[in-house]
Design a protein around this motif. Structure first.
Motif, PDB file in Angstrom:
ATOM      1  N   ARG A  49       0.846  -1.203   0.000  1.00 49.59           N
ATOM      2  CA  ARG A  49       0.000   0.000   0.000  1.00 49.59           C
ATOM      3  C   ARG A  49       0.880   1.250   0.000  1.00 49.59           C
ATOM      4  NH1 ARG A  49      -3.984  -1.010   4.963  1.00 49.59           N
ATOM      5  NH2 ARG A  49      -5.407   0.425   3.924  1.00 49.59           N
ATOM      6  N   LEU A  50       0.450   2.234  -0.749  1.00 47.99           N
ATOM      7  CA  LEU A  50       1.204   3.478  -0.838  1.00 47.99           C
ATOM      8  C   LEU A  50       1.022   4.290   0.450  1.00 47.99           C
ATOM      9  CD1 LEU A  50       0.283   4.448  -4.497  1.00 47.99           C
ATOM     10  CD2 LEU A  50       2.610   4.029  -3.670  1.00 47.99           C
ATOM     11  N   LYS A  51       2.153   4.696   1.043  1.00 49.95           N
ATOM     12  CA  LYS A  51       2.056   5.508   2.257  1.00 49.95           C
ATOM     13  C   LYS A  51       1.562   6.908   1.900  1.00 49.95           C
ATOM     14  CE  LYS A  51       6.241   3.642   3.907  1.00 49.95           C
ATOM     15  NZ  LYS A  51       7.535   3.850   4.545  1.00 49.95           N
ATOM     16  N   VAL A  52       0.523   7.361   2.582  1.00 53.72           N
ATOM     17  CA  VAL A  52      -0.002   8.696   2.308  1.00 53.72           C
ATOM     18  C   VAL A  52      -0.015   9.523   3.592  1.00 53.72           C
ATOM     19  CG1 VAL A  52      -1.452   7.933   0.384  1.00 53.72           C
ATOM     20  CG2 VAL A  52      -2.416   7.989   2.695  1.00 53.72           C
ATOM     21  N   ASP A  53      -0.006  10.841   3.426  1.00 50.64           N
ATOM     22  CA  ASP A  53      -0.101  11.712   4.599  1.00 50.64           C
ATOM     23  C   ASP A  53      -1.571  11.933   4.950  1.00 50.64           C
ATOM     24  OD1 ASP A  53      -1.148  13.616   2.886  1.00 50.64           O
ATOM     25  OD2 ASP A  53       0.711  14.784   2.742  1.00 50.64           O
ATOM     26  N   ALA A  54      -1.831  12.818   5.864  1.00 51.24           N
ATOM     27  CA  ALA A  54      -3.198  13.004   6.358  1.00 51.24           C
ATOM     28  C   ALA A  54      -4.132  13.595   5.304  1.00 51.24           C
ATOM     29  CB  ALA A  54      -3.185  13.902   7.598  1.00 51.24           C
ATOM     30  N   PHE A  55      -3.552  14.015   4.164  1.00 49.01           N
ATOM     31  CA  PHE A  55      -4.373  14.589   3.087  1.00 49.01           C
ATOM     32  C   PHE A  55      -4.402  13.677   1.863  1.00 49.01           C
ATOM     33  CE2 PHE A  55      -2.033  17.702   5.593  1.00 49.01           C
ATOM     34  CZ  PHE A  55      -3.095  18.333   6.237  1.00 49.01           C
ATOM     35  N   HIS A  56      -3.944  12.440   2.083  1.00 51.01           N
ATOM     36  CA  HIS A  56      -3.940  11.418   1.026  1.00 51.01           C
ATOM     37  C   HIS A  56      -2.894  11.632  -0.039  1.00 51.01           C
ATOM     38  CE1 HIS A  56      -7.943  10.620   2.765  1.00 51.01           C
ATOM     39  NE2 HIS A  56      -7.402   9.432   2.761  1.00 51.01           N
ATOM     40  N   LYS A  57      -1.983  12.571   0.182  1.00 50.68           N
ATOM     41  CA  LYS A  57      -0.885  12.737  -0.764  1.00 50.68           C
ATOM     42  C   LYS A  57       0.118  11.605  -0.534  1.00 50.68           C
ATOM     43  CE  LYS A  57       2.617  15.602  -0.563  1.00 50.68           C
ATOM     44  NZ  LYS A  57       3.678  14.709  -1.070  1.00 50.68           N
ATOM     45  N   VAL A  58       0.540  10.982  -1.629  1.00 52.36           N
ATOM     46  CA  VAL A  58       1.535   9.924  -1.501  1.00 52.36           C
ATOM     47  C   VAL A  58       2.836  10.546  -0.990  1.00 52.36           C
ATOM     48  CG1 VAL A  58       2.879   8.200  -2.771  1.00 52.36           C
ATOM     49  CG2 VAL A  58       0.456   8.569  -3.330  1.00 52.36           C
ATOM     50  N   ILE A  59       3.358   9.977   0.074  1.00 51.90           N
ATOM     51  CA  ILE A  59       4.530  10.577   0.719  1.00 51.90           C
ATOM     52  C   ILE A  59       5.751  10.397  -0.175  1.00 51.90           C
ATOM     53  CG2 ILE A  59       6.086  10.426   2.711  1.00 51.90           C
ATOM     54  CD1 ILE A  59       3.557   9.593   4.346  1.00 51.90           C
ATOM     55  N   GLU A  97      -0.988   6.001   8.063  1.00 56.42           N
ATOM     56  CA  GLU A  97      -0.670   5.485   9.399  1.00 56.42           C
ATOM     57  C   GLU A  97      -1.045   6.530  10.441  1.00 56.42           C
ATOM     58  OE1 GLU A  97       3.416   4.497   8.794  1.00 56.42           O
ATOM     59  OE2 GLU A  97       2.938   2.618   7.743  1.00 56.42           O
ATOM     60  N   THR A  98      -2.038   6.231  11.250  1.00 52.11           N
ATOM     61  CA  THR A  98      -2.486   7.172  12.281  1.00 52.11           C
ATOM     62  C   THR A  98      -2.410   6.508  13.648  1.00 52.11           C
ATOM     63  OG1 THR A  98      -4.767   6.438  12.003  1.00 52.11           O
ATOM     64  CG2 THR A  98      -4.072   8.332  10.684  1.00 52.11           C
ATOM     65  N   LYS A  99      -2.666   7.278  14.667  1.00 47.61           N
ATOM     66  CA  LYS A  99      -2.582   6.734  16.020  1.00 47.61           C
ATOM     67  C   LYS A  99      -3.620   5.610  16.205  1.00 47.61           C
ATOM     68  CE  LYS A  99      -3.563   8.289  20.248  1.00 47.61           C
ATOM     69  NZ  LYS A  99      -4.424   9.301  20.811  1.00 47.61           N
ATOM     70  N   ASP A 100      -4.855   5.882  15.756  1.00 52.09           N
ATOM     71  CA  ASP A 100      -5.908   4.886  15.918  1.00 52.09           C
ATOM     72  C   ASP A 100      -5.729   3.714  14.957  1.00 52.09           C
ATOM     73  OD1 ASP A 100      -7.043   6.376  17.850  1.00 52.09           O
ATOM     74  OD2 ASP A 100      -8.598   7.273  16.579  1.00 52.09           O
ATOM     75  N   TRP A 101      -5.126   3.983  13.815  1.00 55.94           N
ATOM     76  CA  TRP A 101      -4.970   2.941  12.792  1.00 55.94           C
ATOM     77  C   TRP A 101      -3.506   2.888  12.357  1.00 55.94           C
ATOM     78  CZ3 TRP A 101      -9.310   0.117  12.092  1.00 55.94           C
ATOM     79  CH2 TRP A 101     -10.522   0.709  12.465  1.00 55.94           C
ATOM     80  N   PRO A 102      -2.667   2.310  13.208  1.00 52.95           N
ATOM     81  CA  PRO A 102      -1.224   2.335  12.913  1.00 52.95           C
ATOM     82  C   PRO A 102      -0.865   1.594  11.625  1.00 52.95           C
ATOM     83  CG  PRO A 102      -1.717   0.951  14.827  1.00 52.95           C
ATOM     84  CD  PRO A 102      -2.972   1.690  14.497  1.00 52.95           C
TER      85      PRO A 102
END
Lengths: 430, 430
Positions: free
Chosen positions: B285-295, B310-315
């Motif tokens: 899976r492509l890692k994205v930031d909080a705005f769905h931009k591919v990092i 990757e978020t706190k609730d959904w690592p």
């Protein structure tokens, strides 16, 4: 084939179409063992195949599992099988799943598209006699529009958006009407970036009128309805070939198209071992007597499209349609029961209930014995007759829901390319 | 590709699944040109694919033409295309129908079945992630029963009637339940000459409970429901291989079966040019930031199964299901509009509405935020939620009619082998 041999006489029926199913139902609970063979595990309601091709109906709504039709019929056996050869003297069938002995054999094999021996035509054009064929046509139509979007070559784009239907019988007429409705109601919305007005629907008929087996009034009216929908009708035009791009005719008329639908005739599906010339009438049909016995062999019968009973009223046999097939299946069923009871057989009498064809979204032409009518009321009659003859409550409901929806919304939602069609996938074409 | 280049910024979306469609809808009439690419011309309602496989629904009822969804959306272009490569520095896509420049690119490519690199397993087992795959499984199940009739070898017959489902997630559980209902309600009637009680349904789970992403209570109840239906559940069992006949596991447990359904995991569908290891989280899976931009790349976004935020609730990223995909599509749509208006972006917050799975004909398990319930009422909730999220009035009506019919009659009429499945037809498997 794993079918127990009991003391009951065994009737083997080849084909689960209208004739075969009507016969099997009649033979249920009559002290016979009935074995039905078909290459599909479902019965196809062929009159509505054109709606599958044009995205108006799901394939599953007009097909019905054969095992379901004959559930709870004791001594009934269905096998998914292709029959390779008939040995009529030893009363044996050779199939892809083994051999089987029969006491009585009934051929209800139906008919297939007749390309009159033209191999290129057969390879390049689309037929519409089975569910997979109809789905292939559906895919091709949609793929062509997707392709038309991609080209700047106007000539090529037109060819992708042109549809040539050869054969002005009910199939050709109904398909042409449905395509015309799609052109009008759906294409402009689905393809706003394509000039869909350039899409053309050509209906080609070798004779001097379409629906030639119906009344002249029906032909005239159907032509009027089609022309009003924008279908171009070419009468007295005989197609000679199609190379995948250009349709040639006996005159210098040619058509450029990516889609040729061949609905210009069918012939009987014969089986090796019972296909000698002397057994056959024109159109590859087995000559049968008034009791459906194949003339010249014992204990073998034929019904439906494959059977040709030459009578005074029908010197070339009955029409190759659902109605005679059903009546013949019922008649033969009764006669086989009479035969086993040593009762005299009753000759088949065809009760012609007339014929009909629908044109576009709300017109039809109906010829009945004493009355003929055309237009919107005829279309209502057409709808209810087709719903009535469709097998199964669920199918009727689903078809009805679809029809109401399509009518109200000017829509056809099953425009899905589930399996893309490629011309060389010949093994997927039956 | 024949898409006019206008002064509007162009967003290209790859994939018409839940995420891609939600995004496209949000971007409509917002002063953007939207190009949606998909290899199918329809959106698939994946949660109901198992009902297509088991003859309960027509494929067309759970698929919906993408062009129809986005009719009347100006500046919207759909193209039937497979994307071969992304050139992120030049902002160009290379596809089978040509190249296209983008200003913004959104990957909504979804996920595919993960065979963990085992080629034999991949070749021999059935997946259920698309309509054609589900139809293949339907055909195979029915073909197996037809074949089972023909053999006297009890061992072989059992293998033909055994079904092994690997993976105890919602797909595996729902399929197992449906097969169990078929075994009970349909097979004895359809195959009176076969001892269908010998048919077995095995559900194999590598972990210690099925539905591991739901509550323990849901897992327990689902197990109870399945066991009551006769499904054999094998927990803590890891399948190692399947050669088309024998399923081997890490222990000495083996299964003989002609049908292995692999529902044991999915991974993201990456595209060349954007599949470097450093861009990917586990599961492709492509890692994205909080705005769905591919990092790591500019102007390229990812949503749905292919995206891992990757978020706190959904690592490990959000669940690879419809709900997060839809919410992500909507969030990204809003943000793209804000971006063009030079407004600050809003980070994505997942509102988990819970999850559910149905078991058999009238049971389900439902986990919601504050309430969990199982049984018949849960099944009603499951049904209405699925009907609600299905796209299109006609689809809802047709599915509803089918469900009512199937429920009342203990039946599933779409048990049709429209296209026989042969294992080597690999090109028909996507």
């Amino acid at each position: 084939m794993n079918i127990p041999r009991t003391s009951l006489p065994r009737v083997v029926i080849i084909g689960g179409g209208f004739g075969g199913i009507a016969l099997a139902k009649k033979l249920s609970k009559k002290g016979l063992q009935v074995v039905l063979l078909d290459k599909h595990n479902y019965h196809t309601f062929q009159p509505l195949l054109y709606q599958v091709s044009t995205g108006g109906l799901e394939p599953d709504s007009i097909a019905y599992p054969i095992r379901k039709i004959l559930q709870n019929h004791p001594n009934f056996y269905f096998r998914l099988a292709k029959v390779r050869r008939i040995n009529s003297s030893d009363k044996i069938l050779i199939t892809n799943i083994g051999t089987i002995k029969f006491d009585y054999l009934v051929l209800a094999t139906g008919s297939q598209t007749n390309f009159f021996g033209n191999k290129e035509l057969k390879k390049q054009s689309m037929a519409m006699k089975s569910v997979p064929q109809s789905l292939n046509l559906r895919s091709l139509i949609l793929q062509n529009f997707e392709k038309a979007l991609l080209t700047d070559d106007l000539h090529k784009r037109d060819a992708l958006m042109n549809f040539v239907i050869v054969g002005g019988g009910p199939t050709g007429v109904e398909l042409a009407g449905a395509l015309a409705e799609i052109k009008k109601g759906i294409l402009p919305k689905d393809y706003p970036d394509l000039d869909t007005r350039r899409a053309q629907i050509h209906l080609i008929q070798s004779g001097d009128r379409i629906l030639k087996d119906m009344s002249e009034r029906a032909s005239e009216k159907a032509e009027q309805f089609l022309e009003k929908l924008g279908v171009q009708i070419w009468k007295n035009t005989r197609v000679t070939n199609y190379d995948g791009k250009t349709v040639t005719t006996k005159t210098d008329l040619v058509f450029e198209t990516a889609t040729l639908v061949w609905a210009a005739g069918v012939h009987g599906v014969t089986i090796k071992g019972l296909s000698a010339k002397n057994l056959l009438a024109p159109g590859n049909r087995l000559k049968v007597d008034a009791f459906h016995k194949v003339i010249g062999v014992e204990d073998i019968y034929a019904i439906g499209d494959i059977a040709c009973m030459e009578t005074k009223d029908w010197p070339n046999g009955h029409p190759m349609m659902a109605q005679p097939a059903i009546q013949q299946g019922e008649s033969l069923g009764d006669n086989l029961v009479r035969l086993l009871a040593d009762k005299p057989l009753l000759p088949f009498v065809f009760r012609d209930k007339g014929s009909m064809a629908t044109v576009g979204r709300n017109k039809a032409v109906v010829d009945m014995k004493n009355i003929r009518f055309q237009g919107v009321f005829a279309w209502f009659v057409w709808m209810f007759v087709h719903l009535f003859f469709l097998i199964g409550f669920r199918n009727r409901m689903v078809v009805f829901v679809n029809w109401v929806y399509n009518y109200v919304r000017f829509d056809r939602e099953a425009r899905l390319i589930i399996r893309p069609f490629k011309k060389d996938y010949s093994r997927f074409r039956d």
